[in-house]
Design a protein around this motif. Structure first.
Motif, PDB file in Angstrom:
ATOM      1  N   ARG A   1       2.179   2.514   7.853  1.00 23.34           N
ATOM      2  CA  ARG A   1       0.943   2.956   8.942  1.00 23.34           C
ATOM      3  C   ARG A   1       1.668   3.860   9.971  1.00 23.34           C
ATOM      4  O   ARG A   1       2.576   3.673  10.526  1.00 23.34           O
ATOM      5  CB  ARG A   1       0.444   1.640   9.640  1.00 23.34           C
TER       6      ARG A   1
ATOM      7  N   ALA B   1      -4.649   2.291   2.028  1.00 24.39           N
ATOM      8  CA  ALA B   1      -4.556   0.869   2.418  1.00 24.39           C
ATOM      9  C   ALA B   1      -5.302  -0.272   1.420  1.00 24.39           C
ATOM     10  O   ALA B   1      -6.367   0.021   1.212  1.00 24.39           O
ATOM     11  CB  ALA B   1      -5.141   0.641   3.641  1.00 24.39           C
TER      12      ALA B   1
ATOM     13  N   PHE C   1      -2.013  -7.493   4.403  1.00 27.33           N
ATOM     14  CA  PHE C   1      -1.860  -6.033   4.371  1.00 27.33           C
ATOM     15  C   PHE C   1      -0.446  -5.920   4.508  1.00 27.33           C
ATOM     16  O   PHE C   1       0.456  -6.522   5.249  1.00 27.33           O
ATOM     17  CB  PHE C   1      -2.431  -5.389   5.206  1.00 27.33           C
TER      18      PHE C   1
ATOM     19  N   SER D   1       0.665  -1.157  -0.002  1.00 32.86           N
ATOM     20  CA  SER D   1       0.124  -0.029  -0.001  1.00 32.86           C
ATOM     21  C   SER D   1       0.771   1.378  -0.180  1.00 32.86           C
ATOM     22  O   SER D   1       2.104   1.325   0.519  1.00 32.86           O
ATOM     23  CB  SER D   1      -0.884  -0.230   1.030  1.00 32.86           C
TER      24      SER D   1
END
Length: 227
Positions: free
Chosen positions: A153, A137, A149, A133
């Motif tokens: 972040r 996301a 994922f 990402s």
């Protein structure tokens, strides 16, 4: 391969109070601090009260200072979630993640080819892959119900690092201690995060219990850097 380690316990039962076990160790792991293999946080938890799944979250490369702002995954670093199912503190299963050409590839859970300091990518046990990402996301869910994922972040660590150093300084001439509220040194900083949620059936039955008597997996995360 050079390996660094972070330990954690993961809930592995159904119908118990949901909880999180966390380990945090920013930019000070011997042999890996300030590198793309540095482990910042490791979380393992059941996502909901009645979940049959376990979620693992690994944060790498804490971007606290400008010269640590890597902003990408290192293709020479293999991240490995180790799971002990018989209580001997030796990994019985591993889940691996390694980036290639803008995607994060996951393998396992699989019995490792070797334990301890050396690791091999379990290419014959693919679990899935996801685009890494950027601003938005991206989560990929496989046919087996595994959600994946990888990407930057917000750093979850809250700590007034500079005030902490002031409090410890020998020259400090007041006893006021920490400020309330403090200033979050990590506000606005990112980590490079790898997250996977998978059914407990893929992990087998936990054989350990925590201090609350809840069945748990003994689990820790390592980073392995190609030599």
């Amino acid at each position: 391969m050079k390996k660094t380690t972070k330990f954690c316990l993961a809930l592995g039962s159904i119908g118990v109070l949901a909880g999180i076990f966390m380990a945090a160790d920013h930019i000070d792991a011997p042999g890996s601090m300030g590198t793309t293999a540095d482990i910042a946080d490791f979380f393992a938890f059941e996502p909901t009260l009645d979940s049959n799944n376990t979620t693992f979250v690994v944060d790498l490369q804490s971007d606290v200072l400008p010269d640590l702002a890597y902003g990408t995954f290192d293709e020479s670093v293999l991240t490995e979630i180790n799971i002990d199912t018989d209580g001997d503190l030796i990994e019985d299963l591993v889940i691996q993640a390694i980036p290639r050409d803008g995607r994060m590839y996951f393998f396992g859970p699989v019995i490792p080819a070797s334990t301890g300091l050396n690791s091999e990518v379990a290419v014959n046990s693919p679990l899935g892959d996801v685009e890494i990402s950027a601003a938005t996301a991206i989560v990929e869910t496989t046919d087996e119900g595994v959600s994946l994922f990888a990407g930057p972040r917000q750093d979850p660590f809250y700590f007034d690092f500079f005030r902490f150093n002031e409090v410890l300084a020998p020259s400090m001439d007041d006893n006021s201690g920490f400020n309330v509220p403090g200033v979050d040194t990590f506000d606005g900083a990112n980590t490079m995060t790898i997250a996977i949620e998978l059914p407990n059936s893929l992990l087998g039955e936990p054989t350990a219990t925590n201090v609350l008597g809840v069945p748990v997996y003994k689990t820790w995360v390592t980073t392995n850097q190609k030599q």
